[in-house]
Write a protein that holds these residues in place. Structure first.
Motif, mmCIF file in Angstrom:
data_model
loop_
_atom_site.group_PDB
_atom_site.id
_atom_site.type_symbol
_atom_site.label_atom_id
_atom_site.label_comp_id
_atom_site.label_asym_id
_atom_site.label_seq_id
_atom_site.Cartn_x
_atom_site.Cartn_y
_atom_site.Cartn_z
ATOM 1 N N SER A 41 0.829 -1.208 0.000
ATOM 2 C CA SER A 41 0.000 0.000 0.000
ATOM 3 C C SER A 41 0.861 1.254 0.000
ATOM 4 O O SER A 41 0.480 2.265 -0.576
ATOM 5 N N PHE A 42 2.042 1.194 0.606
ATOM 6 C CA PHE A 42 2.950 2.335 0.581
ATOM 7 C C PHE A 42 3.367 2.630 -0.858
ATOM 8 O O PHE A 42 3.393 3.780 -1.282
ATOM 9 N N VAL A 43 3.662 1.590 -1.621
ATOM 10 C CA VAL A 43 4.053 1.758 -3.023
ATOM 11 C C VAL A 43 2.901 2.386 -3.813
ATOM 12 O O VAL A 43 3.105 3.305 -4.605
ATOM 13 N N ALA A 44 1.688 1.904 -3.580
ATOM 14 C CA ALA A 44 0.524 2.462 -4.270
ATOM 15 C C ALA A 44 0.342 3.929 -3.909
ATOM 16 O O ALA A 44 0.006 4.751 -4.777
ATOM 17 N N ASP A 45 0.571 4.272 -2.641
ATOM 18 C CA ASP A 45 0.462 5.672 -2.222
ATOM 19 C C ASP A 45 1.513 6.535 -2.913
ATOM 20 O O ASP A 45 1.229 7.658 -3.339
ATOM 21 N N VAL A 46 2.726 6.025 -3.041
ATOM 22 C CA VAL A 46 3.795 6.773 -3.718
ATOM 23 C C VAL A 46 3.452 6.949 -5.193
ATOM 24 O O VAL A 46 3.640 8.024 -5.759
ATOM 25 N N VAL A 47 2.932 5.904 -5.807
ATOM 26 C CA VAL A 47 2.533 5.988 -7.216
ATOM 27 C C VAL A 47 1.428 7.031 -7.382
ATOM 28 O O VAL A 47 1.482 7.877 -8.280
ATOM 29 N N ASP A 48 0.418 7.001 -6.519
ATOM 30 C CA ASP A 48 -0.676 7.970 -6.595
ATOM 31 C C ASP A 48 -0.157 9.399 -6.422
ATOM 32 O O ASP A 48 -0.584 10.309 -7.136
ATOM 33 N N LEU A 49 0.745 9.592 -5.470
ATOM 34 C CA LEU A 49 1.312 10.916 -5.232
ATOM 35 C C LEU A 49 2.128 11.372 -6.445
ATOM 36 O O LEU A 49 2.012 12.521 -6.882
ATOM 37 N N ILE B 254 2.884 14.788 -11.323
ATOM 38 C CA ILE B 254 3.317 14.931 -12.719
ATOM 39 C C ILE B 254 2.186 15.145 -13.715
ATOM 40 O O ILE B 254 2.410 15.677 -14.797
ATOM 41 N N LYS B 255 0.970 14.770 -13.338
ATOM 42 C CA LYS B 255 -0.142 14.884 -14.295
ATOM 43 C C LYS B 255 -0.333 16.306 -14.826
ATOM 44 O O LYS B 255 -0.462 16.490 -16.037
ATOM 45 N N PRO B 256 -0.320 17.334 -13.980
ATOM 46 C CA PRO B 256 -0.537 18.683 -14.506
ATOM 47 C C PRO B 256 0.585 19.192 -15.418
ATOM 48 O O PRO B 256 0.369 20.077 -16.222
ATOM 49 N N ILE B 257 1.785 18.625 -15.284
ATOM 50 C CA ILE B 257 2.896 19.122 -16.102
ATOM 51 C C ILE B 257 3.239 18.213 -17.279
ATOM 52 O O ILE B 257 4.024 18.596 -18.136
#
Length: 174
Positions: A30-38, A43-46
């Motif tokens: 779940s930590f990895v998933a949280d890092v991926v989501d963050l 990066i999505k807006p840029i």
């Protein structure tokens, strides 16, 4: 308490006695998933503006190489426009690429610039028809160096389509 009450708890009792949906249990990943989501949130807006600038830089860079006479594809470019003197064709293409790249970097007329660049890149595939020996060795899947150089334009075309589509969507939100 009557038998009827035991069979049907009141609304107040239901909140206490019946458990609601349980919270998801954390997993080791779940930590990895949280890092991926963050990371995606950051990066999505840029990402699309960065893609637009990167495409513009490639056009600007390749255009400058044509203008200063340092491009490795000068002969190929000149051969595709045989009715124009070679130096004029190469330098003219370079100037067009510099202008288109600069406008894309700045972000002016993005859908129009992207459309012109897509048309230009689609035109590069004419090499496979006009000069097949330059592009591949008898088999279209066995491309030469030049053929590979041209085939990568599919990625540039896809990137330009994404940038153009996003720019229209972005402009509609303003």
């Amino acid at each position: 308490m009557s038998l009827n009450t035991l069979e049907r708890p009141s609304a107040a009792d239901a909140d206490i006695t019946e458990p609601g949906p349980s919270a998801p249990r954390p997993t080791p990943f779940s930590f990895v998933a949280d890092v991926v989501d963050l990371t995606i949130a950051v990066i999505k807006p840029i990402s699309i503006p960065l893609l637009r600038v990167a495409l513009g830089v490639i056009y600007l860079w390749f255009g400058i190489l044509k203008i200063i006479g340092a491009t490795p594809v000068a002969d190929l470019v000149a051969s595709m426009i045989p009715f124009v003197p070679a130096s004029t064709a190469v330098v003219g293409m370079g100037i067009a690429e510099v202008v288109l790249g600069a406008l894309l970097i700045i972000g002016i007329f993005v859908p129009w610039i992207a459309a012109i660049q897509v048309a230009h890149l689609l035109g590069t595939f004419l090499v496979f028809i006009v000069h097949p020996a330059v592009a591949y060795n008898g088999n279209p899947f066995l491309v030469t160096f030049e053929g590979e150089f041209i085939a990568k334009n599919l990625v540039l075309i896809a990137g330009l389509l994404v940038v153009a589509g996003y720019s229209r969507e972005h402009a509609a939100r303003r």
